[in-house]
Design a protein around this motif. Sequence first.
Motif, PDB file in Angstrom:
ATOM      1  N   TYR A   1      17.618   6.892 -19.182  1.00 29.52           N
ATOM      2  CA  TYR A   1      16.728   5.835 -18.713  1.00 29.52           C
ATOM      3  C   TYR A   1      15.345   6.030 -19.296  1.00 29.52           C
ATOM      4  O   TYR A   1      14.792   7.133 -19.255  1.00 29.52           O
ATOM      5  N   THR A   2      14.814   4.987 -19.852  1.00 34.41           N
ATOM      6  CA  THR A   2      13.426   4.997 -20.312  1.00 34.41           C
ATOM      7  C   THR A   2      12.687   3.925 -19.540  1.00 34.41           C
ATOM      8  O   THR A   2      13.005   2.736 -19.630  1.00 34.41           O
ATOM      9  N   PRO A   3      11.675   4.343 -18.730  1.00 33.77           N
ATOM     10  CA  PRO A   3      10.981   3.349 -17.924  1.00 33.77           C
ATOM     11  C   PRO A   3      10.195   2.385 -18.803  1.00 33.77           C
ATOM     12  O   PRO A   3       9.704   2.763 -19.859  1.00 33.77           O
TER      13      PRO A   3
ATOM     14  N   THR B   1       4.943  14.909  -4.621  1.00 34.67           N
ATOM     15  CA  THR B   1       5.969  15.786  -5.198  1.00 34.67           C
ATOM     16  C   THR B   1       6.392  15.205  -6.543  1.00 34.67           C
ATOM     17  O   THR B   1       5.738  14.305  -7.057  1.00 34.67           O
ATOM     18  N   THR B   2       7.463  15.686  -7.117  1.00 33.49           N
ATOM     19  CA  THR B   2       7.903  15.192  -8.410  1.00 33.49           C
ATOM     20  C   THR B   2       9.433  15.167  -8.484  1.00 33.49           C
ATOM     21  O   THR B   2      10.108  15.879  -7.744  1.00 33.49           O
ATOM     22  N   MET B   3       9.935  14.352  -9.366  1.00 29.78           N
ATOM     23  CA  MET B   3      11.382  14.283  -9.613  1.00 29.78           C
ATOM     24  C   MET B   3      11.735  14.994 -10.918  1.00 29.78           C
ATOM     25  O   MET B   3      12.870  14.925 -11.375  1.00 29.78           O
ATOM     26  N   ALA B   4      10.766  15.682 -11.514  1.00 27.93           N
ATOM     27  CA  ALA B   4      11.006  16.368 -12.787  1.00 27.93           C
ATOM     28  C   ALA B   4      12.116  17.400 -12.617  1.00 27.93           C
ATOM     29  O   ALA B   4      12.144  18.150 -11.650  1.00 27.93           O
TER      30      ALA B   4
ATOM     31  N   LEU C   1      18.568   7.959 -14.559  1.00 26.04           N
ATOM     32  CA  LEU C   1      18.097   6.755 -13.870  1.00 26.04           C
ATOM     33  C   LEU C   1      17.401   7.118 -12.567  1.00 26.04           C
ATOM     34  O   LEU C   1      16.333   6.582 -12.245  1.00 26.04           O
ATOM     35  N   GLU C   2      17.972   8.059 -11.825  1.00 25.41           N
ATOM     36  CA  GLU C   2      17.372   8.509 -10.562  1.00 25.41           C
ATOM     37  C   GLU C   2      15.988   9.108 -10.793  1.00 25.41           C
ATOM     38  O   GLU C   2      15.036   8.799 -10.082  1.00 25.41           O
ATOM     39  N   GLU C   3      15.888   9.965 -11.797  1.00 26.65           N
ATOM     40  CA  GLU C   3      14.600  10.599 -12.080  1.00 26.65           C
ATOM     41  C   GLU C   3      13.558   9.563 -12.506  1.00 26.65           C
ATOM     42  O   GLU C   3      12.416   9.600 -12.049  1.00 26.65           O
ATOM     43  N   GLY C   4      13.946   8.635 -13.342  1.00 23.60           N
ATOM     44  CA  GLY C   4      12.992   7.643 -13.840  1.00 23.60           C
ATOM     45  C   GLY C   4      12.532   6.646 -12.797  1.00 23.60           C
ATOM     46  O   GLY C   4      11.368   6.244 -12.767  1.00 23.60           O
TER      47      GLY C   4
END
Length: 136
Positions: free
Chosen positions: A129-131, A62-65, A48-51
Amino acid sequence: MSAATVSSVPIPSRGWRNDMVAALFWLLTVVGVLMMTGAWFLLALASLEEGTEQPKALAAGTTMAGTTLWLGIVPLVFAHIAGFALCLVATTGRFDRARGVLWAGEAVIGASLIGLAVVLVLSGGQLLYTPPDYVP
C-alpha cells in the motif's frame, strides 16, 4: 547359480522409490500454492493496515511502524522455509537426493510465484500500500 545371475531386474537410479511419497510431494506442492497465496495476501493486508492506520496511531501518540514487517514479511519468510522443509522431507523418497533438493526448491519457488500472481491480480497489481499524497 549365484544371486547376481538370478536378479536380472535392473534397479532404477532415478525417479521415486515409492508412489505414496511421490503423491505426498505433489499434494504438498498443491497445498503449498494455497499457503503461499495466503502468505502473500497477509503481506498485502499488513501493508494496507500499516498505511491506513498510521494517521490514527500518530494522533494517539503511537505508531504503526513495523506492522508490515511483523505481520507480513515474517510470515512470508516462514512460509517459504516451512514449505522447503516439508518438500525436502517428501523428496527423501527419490533415488537421487540432489535432484530431490532441486525439486523441493522448484516447488517452493513455483508455488510462491503462483501465489504472488494471484494476490497481484486480486489487489489490482499493488502488493504494498502506498498512501496517496496529502493535498490540503
